[in-house]
Every structure is written in C-alpha cells, then in structure tokens.
Design an enzyme around this catalytic site. Structure first.
Site, short mmCIF file in Angstrom:
data_model
loop_
_atom_site.label_atom_id
_atom_site.label_comp_id
_atom_site.label_asym_id
_atom_site.label_seq_id
_atom_site.Cartn_x
_atom_site.Cartn_y
_atom_site.Cartn_z
N ASP A 183 -4.57 2.14 -4.59
CA ASP A 183 -3.10 2.11 -4.54
C ASP A 183 -2.59 0.89 -3.78
O ASP A 183 -1.48 0.90 -3.26
CB ASP A 183 -2.56 3.39 -3.90
CG ASP A 183 -3.09 3.61 -2.49
OD1 ASP A 183 -4.11 2.99 -2.15
OD2 ASP A 183 -2.49 4.40 -1.74
N ASP A 212 0.85 -1.19 0.00
CA ASP A 212 0.00 0.00 0.00
C ASP A 212 0.89 1.24 0.00
O ASP A 212 1.73 1.42 0.89
CB ASP A 212 -0.90 -0.01 1.24
CG ASP A 212 -1.99 1.04 1.17
OD1 ASP A 212 -2.07 1.75 0.15
OD2 ASP A 212 -2.77 1.16 2.13
N ASP A 240 -0.55 8.17 -11.62
CA ASP A 240 -0.64 6.94 -12.42
C ASP A 240 0.76 6.38 -12.70
O ASP A 240 0.97 5.16 -12.68
CB ASP A 240 -1.36 7.21 -13.74
CG ASP A 240 -2.85 7.40 -13.56
OD1 ASP A 240 -3.37 7.11 -12.46
OD2 ASP A 240 -3.51 7.85 -14.52
#
Length: 216
Positions: free
Chosen positions: A135, A92, A109
């Site tokens: 994410d 994460d 991105d």
C-alpha cells in the site's frame, strides 16, 4: 443546349442532384478520414499500452518497482551536476490491513486504485507515480523543490479525504494516508541514502497518522 444564364427546369434538377451527390461523397470522405484517424489513434494507444505493460502495476496502472529503480538512477545522474533537481513523495495508506480485514480485498483494491487516480488528477504530465510495494506509492517530481512538493502533498491528502467508499451492506468509510517528502541534495551519497531518509520521514509522518513530514 446548356444555358448557365437561364437554366431550364431539367438543368436545375440536374444541378441539384449533382451537388447533392457531391455533398454525399464529400461527407463520406470526411467520415472515412475521421474514422481512419480514430482507428490509428486507438491502434497507437493499444500499442503503447502493450509496450508499457512490463513496467506497469497490473492493479493500479502505476509504474512498477522495477521501473522505479531504473528511473531513479537516471534522474540521479541528471541531478548530480546540479542541473535537474527533483523531489520524491512516499505515500502510505493508514490502517490498510484493517480495511482489507473488515471490508474484503476487493474493496481494498479499489482503495489502492483510488489513491493512484487521486495522484494522477493532481500532478503534472512530467510527474511519475510508482507502486512501491503493498500500500505504498512513490511520486517522482522532476525539477521540483521541497516547498512545492510539500504543497502537493497537502493537496493530495486534502483531495483524497473527500472520497467516500461504499460497502455492500450500505456502510461507508473514508481512508487516508501519510506522506514522507524529500528533495534531492548534493550531499546525499546516492539513491540509497535518499530513499533511506525518505523512509525515515514517512515513519515520522505515520507516528502522527495522516501527517506529512519533510526529510531533514
């Protein structure tokens, strides 16, 4: 009359032209074969890419969540008899919302894509990376014990920490992530419990940003 022992000048010229012509034909045949193999390989790659499109994340190229749900059940069923243990890593990104807010979604991105590329550069062919959502990413490690999974987690963080991201105004920044690690155990009631404990390990890791935690 043709003489191989003492060929005339005309015969020598003829032989030279013949061998040159045969050499050209051989070269054309080899080139054609090579091009045919390349086109076949490219066609197979395109076919595989099209076939895998429904199970891939469009942005990062990682496998998607739907495919993860299917694969985890398969690995669980294989592991239950105790023949095929596996480990999971949940990754994460830290402060990802701030990255998006400060630098824009396009750069965000790029960070997500870099996470996946970093993982792919450091795993085995049999390992699989999935985009879990947002994410978060999940890495499935077949035939892997927790100790090896922890070593890999440390290497992933170390390698990702070497990356520097550039923004249009010439500023730079770095990103990092936290990782939860878990090894399959026979006392887990199912995939759901294993994922719950993995989330708990990730939560512990995120409380100390940039850390790694092994599920108990």
């Amino acid at each position: 009359m043709w003489s191989f022992a003492n060929p005339s000048l005309a015969q020598q010229i003829f032989l030279a032209c013949l061998f040159t012509f045969l050499g050209i034909l051989l070269g054309m045949w080899i080139t054609s074969r090579r091009r045919s193999k390349q086109e076949k390989r490219r066609s197979n790659q395109e076919f595989n890419s099209e076939a895998e499109r429904p199970i891939r994340d469009d942005l990062t190229g990682a496998y998607n969540r739907r495919h993860l749900d299917k694969i985890l059940v398969e690995f669980w069923n294989l592991a239950e008899p105790g023949h095929a243990p596996f480990s999971l890593l949940m990754i994460d990104l830290n402060h990802f919302k701030k990255i998006n807010d400060r630098h824009g979604r396009n750069l965000g991105d790029r960070v997500l894509q870099s996470v996946v590329q970093n993982i792919l550069n450091n795993i085995r062919k049999a390992d699989m990376v999935f985009r879990y959502g947002g994410d978060k990413f999940l890495l499935l490690l077949p035939m892997t014990r927790g100790e090896f999974a922890m070593n890999l987690a440390n290497r992933l963080r170390e390698e990702f920490g070497k990356l520097t991201f550039h923004v249009p105004n010439h500023d730079t920044f770095k990103a990092d992530f936290s990782i939860g690690v878990i090894e399959y155990r026979t006392d887990f009631s199912g995939v759901g419990e294993m994922l719950t404990k993995l989330h708990e390990a990730l939560d512990r890791a995120k409380k100390e940003l940039g850390k790694i935690a092994l599920a108990g």
